[in-house]
Design a protein around this motif. Sequence first.
Motif, PDB file in Angstrom:
ATOM      1  N   UNK A 232      61.036 103.485  22.049  1.00 18.29           N
ATOM      2  CA  UNK A 232      61.001 102.170  22.681  1.00 18.29           C
ATOM      3  C   UNK A 232      59.680 101.903  23.370  1.00 18.29           C
ATOM      4  N   UNK A 233      59.163 102.897  24.084  1.00 17.30           N
ATOM      5  CA  UNK A 233      57.882 102.745  24.773  1.00 17.30           C
ATOM      6  C   UNK A 233      56.744 102.579  23.772  1.00 17.30           C
ATOM      7  N   UNK A 234      56.824 103.302  22.658  1.00 16.70           N
ATOM      8  CA  UNK A 234      55.787 103.175  21.638  1.00 16.70           C
ATOM      9  C   UNK A 234      55.754 101.754  21.066  1.00 16.70           C
ATOM     10  N   UNK A 240      51.992  95.237  22.966  1.00 18.88           N
ATOM     11  CA  UNK A 240      50.976  94.805  23.927  1.00 18.88           C
ATOM     12  C   UNK A 240      49.586  94.848  23.308  1.00 18.88           C
ATOM     13  N   UNK A 241      49.300  95.885  22.518  1.00 18.63           N
ATOM     14  CA  UNK A 241      47.995  95.977  21.869  1.00 18.63           C
ATOM     15  C   UNK A 241      47.799  94.841  20.857  1.00 18.63           C
ATOM     16  N   UNK A 282      48.113 101.837  26.955  1.00 17.21           N
ATOM     17  CA  UNK A 282      48.922 101.704  25.732  1.00 17.21           C
ATOM     18  C   UNK A 282      48.250 102.424  24.569  1.00 17.21           C
ATOM     19  N   UNK A 283      46.952 102.228  24.430  1.00 12.22           N
ATOM     20  CA  UNK A 283      46.219 102.899  23.361  1.00 12.22           C
ATOM     21  C   UNK A 283      46.291 104.417  23.511  1.00 12.22           C
ATOM     22  N   UNK A 284      46.062 104.892  24.727  1.00 12.29           N
ATOM     23  CA  UNK A 284      46.052 106.329  24.960  1.00 12.29           C
ATOM     24  C   UNK A 284      47.427 106.939  24.707  1.00 12.29           C
ATOM     25  N   UNK A 285      48.472 106.261  25.133  1.00 11.81           N
ATOM     26  CA  UNK A 285      49.821 106.809  24.922  1.00 11.81           C
ATOM     27  C   UNK A 285      50.131 106.934  23.439  1.00 11.81           C
TER      28      UNK A 285
END
Length: 385
Positions: A232-234, A240-241, A282-285
């Motif tokens: 879900x977080x992904x 968002x990206x 977001x990118x880093x995760x």
Amino acid sequence: MGNSPLPQAPHRRDHRIDALRGMALLMMCIDHIPQDVLNRFTMRNIGFADAAEVFVLLAGYASWLAYGRAFGKKPAGTVLGRIGRRCWQLYVYQMVMVVVCIATIRIWRHFWPVPVDFLEPELAHGLDAAWRVLSLQALPGNLNILPLYIVLLLGFGPLFVLLRGVGTPVVLGLSATVWLVVNFDPRLNFPNWLDPDGWYFDPLAWQFLFVLGVCAARVAGQHGGSLPRVPGLAWVCGGYLAFSAVQSFPWTDWGLADLRLLAMAVPDKMILSPWRLLDVLALFYLVQSSGRATALAATRGGQLMALFGRHSLEIFTAGTLIDLYARLALTSFGTGWVMQVVVNVVGFVVLLGVARNRERARQAARQSRPAHGGAVPPGVPLCRN
């Protein structure tokens, strides 16, 4: 002999971090050359954040790997000494870049015109401001990220004590509070004699990104070197990206219809606005929780980027000087395709030469350590952050 501990496997460096940092370094180099056509394709064109945010976040991550884990294995004084030496090294590189840039521009002016924006007017005449540069009270343009890194690294010792004393949630809360206060009042900043607004990268705001990198490294260390993948977080991060890309893409510069969903100003970089912060997180995760990213980092292209990332200070310094000469060349001799190719090819070859030279020195140092009884303890990265 029977009671001797079994030898432990050497620490395996996470090539995702190195590859991502290498890409950030190359994009920072390109972005600092306004006339370079390649800067139309860097991440700042498809997101609120740019390579600077990636660099600082990874600086926090790498600082934990290099120093945070060492606190539990070596005397505190030894680790603090390593941090102090690293800060001194950063300072020396900063001063070398300032001296080379000022000297180069003053010599270049004797042969070709140089626009005033290449050197702040206050630094263009005499050496009256030299002491301000030496004391980091005057930060010329494009030479402002290493001073930020010095300040953040000097605070790593107290940060480690807080993490051990009050825990990660409290530390993140305190760090976020300082960041929020600065976003509400951007006047809270370090003074910069060359800019009435202060440091271009406000340390009171950017410390939050550094702290997040440190905490991410601690969490990843508890999960085999990766952040836990939550589907879900992904999906939220990916969404968002995508929104960030639509909002940030230079539609009109490419002769296209403006497809932005919201009318908004460019998010403030000096205070690390929430839009930019969420973008880089977001990118880093997605990268650091992805097995596919691990596989990409192991490819030839990924390993090339990792080669640059393993020697970040040297590559950043060489890239900054390449930026200067590239801007001067393109300004003096035109921005045609021939000059574009020459500038970019020569710049890349120089950076590759620096990276390979440092890699050979690193390998030689690793091979000499066992002979002198200086084997690297397991869990400690083999090269500096």
